[in-house]
Enzyme design. Structure first.
Site, PDB file in Angstrom:
ATOM      1  N   LEU A  45       0.857  -1.179   0.000  1.00 59.23           N
ATOM      2  CA  LEU A  45       0.000   0.000   0.000  1.00 59.23           C
ATOM      3  C   LEU A  45       0.893   1.227   0.000  1.00 59.23           C
ATOM      4  O   LEU A  45       1.960   1.223   0.615  1.00 59.23           O
ATOM      5  CB  LEU A  45      -0.889   0.026   1.252  1.00 59.23           C
ATOM      6  CG  LEU A  45      -1.986  -1.035   1.392  1.00 59.23           C
ATOM      7  CD1 LEU A  45      -2.624  -0.936   2.770  1.00 59.23           C
ATOM      8  CD2 LEU A  45      -3.043  -0.886   0.310  1.00 59.23           C
ATOM      9  N   ASP A  46       0.450   2.287  -0.660  1.00 59.74           N
ATOM     10  CA  ASP A  46       1.197   3.544  -0.617  1.00 59.74           C
ATOM     11  C   ASP A  46       1.274   4.055   0.820  1.00 59.74           C
ATOM     12  O   ASP A  46       0.415   3.744   1.650  1.00 59.74           O
ATOM     13  CB  ASP A  46       0.517   4.600  -1.485  1.00 59.74           C
ATOM     14  CG  ASP A  46       0.590   4.279  -2.967  1.00 59.74           C
ATOM     15  OD1 ASP A  46       1.456   3.488  -3.361  1.00 59.74           O
ATOM     16  OD2 ASP A  46      -0.245   4.826  -3.722  1.00 59.74           O
ATOM     17  N   LYS A  47       2.261   4.874   1.093  1.00 61.21           N
ATOM     18  CA  LYS A  47       2.455   5.403   2.445  1.00 61.21           C
ATOM     19  C   LYS A  47       1.190   6.078   2.983  1.00 61.21           C
ATOM     20  O   LYS A  47       0.774   5.850   4.120  1.00 61.21           O
ATOM     21  CB  LYS A  47       3.623   6.391   2.458  1.00 61.21           C
ATOM     22  CG  LYS A  47       3.882   7.033   3.819  1.00 61.21           C
ATOM     23  CD  LYS A  47       5.077   7.970   3.784  1.00 61.21           C
ATOM     24  CE  LYS A  47       5.301   8.615   5.157  1.00 61.21           C
ATOM     25  NZ  LYS A  47       6.483   9.516   5.175  1.00 61.21           N
TER      26      LYS A  47
END
Length: 320
Positions: free
Chosen positions: A133-135
């Site tokens: 997942l993106d930050k």
């Protein structure tokens, strides 16, 4: 060791990149380090053309400690755990795995700090990660505790038996109740942090598909649901921007609202997969975090929220 039989003729690095969910540069490193065998012989050619029914074996390197170790100052909610897998609810603004540019504790650091036994299918720094997942994105993420579980879950990503339903808060509803975007995604030539879409898939543009559905709209805020069929970097964000719709806080892709947010209001709400050991189809829900849920509560009734975010309603929306 992981063994794979090729079903088509293509370049070795491209094939392995899809199977392992790794970049081609990372796959190239495995090839150069004598980790790849074709029909029981070491293969050092990155662009080697594999043939149908070739048996490809991968000997994974042992997980090494990072040069810099960051001790996590956060905790992560465990949604499900057994001997094979771990499902977590990642909070926003936590990096999933380390890189040379990352100077903070990551989700993988948290896993190692807690003493979890993890698969090494992805090598060092990505221990146990089946996907990412993106930050700024919060929500459900699956961790494999052993290589067999990792292999079986990675195969599900390819055959689409594993999937995710996301919730996004937007500044506007979609123009139509249901919309789909199947444009390929590539890196933006003028901004390396950004992705763009193209109608012409090529070596630099990866195929992608996202379905979107309107769930709730107050005139000021809209709750959208998205279903991924592929897992490209920034996929939901770039596909939604194609429709001139922007996720709250996503200034990279066009959000220009007066209210500033300290993260992108995108949440991996539901994840489904076939358990690698029991073969049971599992649906696991990741509760929304307070910042996301507060916006919903201020703009919609509890009954509306419960109805539109129920598993049955989302499955109906996406024809599941």
């Amino acid at each position: 060791m992981l063994k794979i039989s090729s079903l088509c003729e293509e370049r070795l690095d491209i094939f392995l990149s899809e199977i392992l969910k790794q970049s081609r540069s990372q796959v190239a490193r495995l090839i150069k380090e004598d980790c790849i065998y074709i029909n029981k012989k070491i293969e050092n050619k990155i662009a080697k053309k594999i043939k149908q029914k070739d048996e490809i074996s991968i000997v994974f390197p042992q997980i090494k400690e990072a040069k810099e170790i960051y001790e996590p100052d956060f905790d992560i909610e465990i949604l499900y755990e057994d001997d094979d897998i771990l499902v977590l609810n990642k909070a926003p603004n936590i990096v999933v795995h380390g890189a040379s540019s990352v100077k903070e504790a990551t989700l993988v650091d948290w896993l190692l700090h807690k003493g979890y036994a993890l698969s090494n299918l992805n090598g060092e720094y990505r221990a146990g990660l089946v996907h990412r997942l993106d930050k700024g994105t919060s929500g459900a993420i699956v961790i494999a505790k052993n290589n067999q579980a990792h292999q079986l879950l990675a195969a599900q990503l390819l055959d689409k038996s594993m999937g995710r339903f996301y919730l996004a808060l937007s500044d506007l509803p979609l123009k139509h109740e249901k919309m789909s975007n199947e444009k390929a995604i590539m890196r933006c030539p003028s901004n390396r942090l950004k992705k763009i879409t193209t109608n012409h898939p090529n070596a630099l543009a990866k195929s992608a598909k996202t379905d979107f559905v309107n769930l709730l709209s107050s005139g000021k805020y809209s709750l959208l649901a998205a279903k991924l069929y592929t897992g490209r970097t920034h996929q939901i964000r770039v596909h939604l921007a194609d429709f001139n719709r922007y996720i709250l806080g996503d200034e990279l892709y066009g959000y220009k609202g007066k209210i500033k947010y300290n993260r992108i209001m995108l949440h991996a709400y539901l994840i489904y997969f076939i358990h690698p050991r029991t073969k049971e189809l599992m649906f696991i829900k990741a509760p929304m975090f307070d910042d996301f849920y507060q916006i919903l509560k201020e703009n919609f009734t509890q009954g509306e929220i419960d109805e539109k975010t129920s598993l049955d309603y989302l499955k109906f929306c996406f024809g599941f």
